[in-house]
Motif scaffolding. Structure first.
Motif, PDB file in Angstrom:
ATOM      1  N   PHE A  10       0.835  -1.198   0.000  1.00  0.00           N
ATOM      2  CA  PHE A  10       0.000   0.000   0.000  1.00  0.00           C
ATOM      3  C   PHE A  10       0.870   1.249   0.000  1.00  0.00           C
ATOM      4  CE2 PHE A  10      -1.786   3.518   2.422  1.00  0.00           C
ATOM      5  CZ  PHE A  10      -3.027   3.702   1.835  1.00  0.00           C
ATOM      6  N   TRP A  11       1.898   1.277   0.839  1.00  0.00           N
ATOM      7  CA  TRP A  11       2.740   2.472   0.966  1.00  0.00           C
ATOM      8  C   TRP A  11       3.613   2.681  -0.260  1.00  0.00           C
ATOM      9  CZ3 TRP A  11       1.745   6.153   4.298  1.00  0.00           C
ATOM     10  CH2 TRP A  11       0.928   5.838   5.390  1.00  0.00           C
ATOM     11  N   GLN A  12       4.017   1.598  -0.910  1.00  0.00           N
ATOM     12  CA  GLN A  12       4.773   1.773  -2.148  1.00  0.00           C
ATOM     13  C   GLN A  12       3.899   2.397  -3.237  1.00  0.00           C
ATOM     14  OE1 GLN A  12       5.159  -1.359  -4.785  1.00  0.00           O
ATOM     15  NE2 GLN A  12       7.097  -0.740  -5.691  1.00  0.00           N
ATOM     16  N   ASN A  13       2.675   1.879  -3.384  1.00  0.00           N
ATOM     17  CA  ASN A  13       1.774   2.431  -4.397  1.00  0.00           C
ATOM     18  C   ASN A  13       1.414   3.885  -4.084  1.00  0.00           C
ATOM     19  OD1 ASN A  13       1.726   0.022  -5.832  1.00  0.00           O
ATOM     20  ND2 ASN A  13      -0.052  -0.767  -4.741  1.00  0.00           N
ATOM     21  N   TYR A  14       1.185   4.164  -2.809  1.00  0.00           N
ATOM     22  CA  TYR A  14       0.885   5.538  -2.382  1.00  0.00           C
ATOM     23  C   TYR A  14       2.063   6.448  -2.705  1.00  0.00           C
ATOM     24  CZ  TYR A  14      -0.636   9.293   0.843  1.00  0.00           C
ATOM     25  OH  TYR A  14      -1.025  10.496   1.395  1.00  0.00           O
ATOM     26  N   ALA A  15       3.278   5.953  -2.463  1.00  0.00           N
ATOM     27  CA  ALA A  15       4.484   6.743  -2.750  1.00  0.00           C
ATOM     28  C   ALA A  15       4.578   7.078  -4.236  1.00  0.00           C
ATOM     29  CB  ALA A  15       5.728   5.977  -2.309  1.00  0.00           C
ATOM     30  N   LYS A  16       4.219   6.126  -5.095  1.00  0.00           N
ATOM     31  CA  LYS A  16       4.268   6.378  -6.541  1.00  0.00           C
ATOM     32  C   LYS A  16       3.312   7.498  -6.933  1.00  0.00           C
ATOM     33  CE  LYS A  16       5.704   1.834  -8.275  1.00  0.00           C
ATOM     34  NZ  LYS A  16       5.316   0.698  -9.147  1.00  0.00           N
ATOM     35  N   ALA A  47       6.835   8.060   2.239  1.00  0.00           N
ATOM     36  CA  ALA A  47       6.018   6.867   2.012  1.00  0.00           C
ATOM     37  C   ALA A  47       6.882   5.679   1.582  1.00  0.00           C
ATOM     38  CB  ALA A  47       4.950   7.160   0.952  1.00  0.00           C
ATOM     39  N   TYR A  48       7.898   5.927   0.743  1.00  0.00           N
ATOM     40  CA  TYR A  48       8.823   4.849   0.382  1.00  0.00           C
ATOM     41  C   TYR A  48       9.555   4.334   1.623  1.00  0.00           C
ATOM     42  CZ  TYR A  48       8.427   5.415  -4.705  1.00  0.00           C
ATOM     43  OH  TYR A  48       7.978   5.445  -6.004  1.00  0.00           O
TER      44      TYR A  48
END
Length: 587
Positions: free
Chosen positions: A243-249, A263-264
């Motif tokens: 979730f946090w990787q996608n949010y970071a993108k 977020a990354y």
């Protein structure tokens, strides 16, 4: 013996069950075959499952045995026979019709017959509307192939769950048992049933379905909607690294760089996955600041986690990085260094300018480019050696040598040679700048498509029709360098097609010699024309690769002369492109 078979099966000792079943085949074929089939299925030995399922279905062609045979065929990649059997069994209208429909839907999905799978999922949902796992399968059907359809299915599921929640809250729907699985054995034994509650519905929505919806909005580049939805879901997904990787993108693509960095880091604190690391590296290098670049080029080494097949030798790389970590760049002084390529052609050309710094440190640099680039680099370095001794200790190799001191990937040179961000553009590339051609009628090279960009998060390709529309009114000769992606495309007679003549990159250099301006998407040929000092316009989508800097202010730290044009609407981009071309050809 049958008692032992049953005892071990129901105590989930499937290996023992299989052993006794095989020993009992001659005495009681039907029972022994049945449990041999089911026990082998449970332990994942699908070759044995297929062997025994064929026998028992021949002996007793029931729907259950047929279903197990179909599953075994599918697990052994025999999709045609498995699907044919399922379709035949469905004609029986038997008690297992629902299970057969689900299995056939899974099979259609696996071979890409998605519309047929969707039809069957809808039939199954009409009969089992409270099965959330079935809803999830339905919603994810187009997840990798059609983001718009996948988003519509997720919206459908979200609406259904909200209706259920409202009915539960109003006591219009009584909490009831529902099957939370589609595996036949689990459904028959009712092992996975649980109460349907408002809390479970909300948790399911906030941790599984809505994060996927936010991701789909991101893939469709509906960034603000995606960002808003991700923000609303943070408290429910504190322990979900993906979730946090996608949010970071999404944060990165929305130009919220510091928030993306945080977020990354959150994702990495939950799971040190290599993907999260090199995504973070892209962000850091995109930002174009010395401190960020220093951190980014260190984190970028994580890319090699997925490059084992392209890495010349993990042993030699590990030896190199360990020596560097211990002693710094001095460890390479007066040594023979092998440089190999583990990324694409564009990266090789872009990072090749870092070879100059390595040549200043090592006694000899042995550079082994990709085979299609060997002749180009060999000829270029040979000519350069006649002009100066800048690359006198650089040797271009066709094959990897047997003797050298250290080996390093070309994209690791900024780290291993301690190259700072503001130093990159000052380094010389081992490719010779072309002389400005003297064409009476200016020639414009064009390149618009690369298959490598077809399924990436960031858009790179442009429509051929747009380029023709934008350039047709200019009094110029257009020259296509497109090698792939022109099947079925009839180039207008006024466009010279040189792509058919390009067998390797040395050919490309030769055919670029009379080009006044290159107009290209983000591709290897754009890097090459920039290295050859051809005036180059790089067409960028609104959200582009890290190599071209920040979205709000694109800039190449490797190619300061690059003319970067971010695509807006067609008319404005057309005018900007025409003006850029006119300015470049009159210089």
């Amino acid at each position: 013996m049958l008692d032992k078979i049953l005892y071990h099966y129901y105590n989930e000792d499937y290996h023992k069950c299989l052993e006794y079943s095989e020993a009992y085949l001659e005495q009681d074929p039907k029972n022994a075959l049945e449990y041999a089939m089911m026990a082998s299925f449970k332990i994942g030995d699908y070759i044995k499952t297929l062997h025994y399922a064929k026998q028992i279905f021949h002996l007793c062609p029931s729907s259950f045995y047929g279903l197990m045979l179909a599953k075994a065929l599918l697990f052994n990649k025999n999709f045609n026979d498995g699907i044919s059997l399922l379709e035949e069994l469905l004609q029986r209208q038997c008690f297992l019709k629902d299970e057969l429909i689900l299995e056939l839907a899974f099979a259609y999905q696996n071979i890409g017959r998605l519309e047929e799978a969707q039809r069957l999922y809808k039939i199954a949902l009409d009969k089992d509307m409270y099965n959330l796992d079935l809803w999830k399968n339905y919603a994810e059907l187009y997840f990798k192939s059609n983001f718009e359809k996948a988003l519509n299915a997720h919206n459908e599921l979200c609406d259904f769950i909200q209706i259920m929640i409202q009915k539960l809250q109003k006591k219009e729907l009584i909490e009831k048992k529902f099957t939370n699985g589609t595996n036949l054995q689990d459904r028959l034994e009712e092992k996975t049933q649980e109460n349907l509650t408002v809390f479970k519905m909300q948790e399911y929505l906030n941790t599984k379905i809505l994060p996927q919806k936010a991701y789909l909005l991101f893939k469709l580049l509906r960034l603000q909607e995606s960002l808003t939805l991700f923000e609303s879901l943070c408290e429910y997904n504190q322990d979900n690294a993906q979730f946090w990787q996608n949010y970071a993108k999404v944060l990165e693509l929305s130009a919220h760089y510091q928030d993306a960095y945080n977020a990354y880091q959150k994702a990495l604190s939950l799971h040190p996955h290599a993907t999260y690391q090199f995504d973070l590296a892209y962000l850091l290098m995109r930002m174009g600041e010395n401190d960020n670049f220093e951190e980014g080029k260190r984190v970028y080494e994580s890319r090699l986690f997925y490059a084992h097949n392209e890495t010349f030798s993990p042993y030699h790389y590990n030896k190199t990085i360990q020596a560097f970590n211990k002693e710094g760049i001095q460890v390479f002084k007066d040594k023979q260094i092998l440089v190999f390529c583990e990324q694409g052609f564009g990266d090789t050309i872009m990072y090749a300018r870092c070879l100059e710094k390595l040549c200043q440190i090592a006694s000899k640099v042995l550079f082994a480019p990709q085979s299609l680039m060997y002749e180009m680099f060999k000829n270029q370095v040979k000519e350069l050696s006649k002009q100066n001794d800048m690359f006198s200790n650089l040797k271009i190799l066709k094959d990897f040598p047997k003797e050298f001191d250290y080996a390093m990937p070309i994209c690791s040179l900024p780290l291993l040679c301690d190259i700072k961000l503001d130093e990159i553009s000052k380094l010389h590339t081992p490719l010779i700048a072309l002389e400005k051609p003297k064409n009476k009628k200016k020639k414009i090279g064009i390149f618009w498509f690369t298959p490598n960009a077809a399924n990436s998060d960031l858009l790179r390709n442009v429509e051929f029709e747009f380029l023709i529309y934008a350039l047709k009114d200019l009094d110029l000769d257009l020259v296509s360098f497109q090698v792939e992606g022109i099947d079925g495309l009839n180039l207008p007679d006024q466009i010279e097609n040189r792509g058919v003549q390009l067998k390797n990159w040395n050919d490309t250099v030769y055919h670029l010699k009379d080009i006044d301006v290159m107009v290209s998407i983000d591709s290897a040929i754009a890097h090459l024309s920039l290295a050859l000092d051809i005036p180059t316009i790089v067409l960028l989508a609104p959200r582009f690769d890290w190599r071209w800097g920040r979205f709000e202010n694109p800039k190449s730290y490797f190619w300061p002369k690059a003319n970067l044009l971010t695509f807006s609407n067609e008319e404005d981009t057309k005018k900007q492109l025409q003006n850029l071309v006119q300015n470049l050809i009159t210089k």
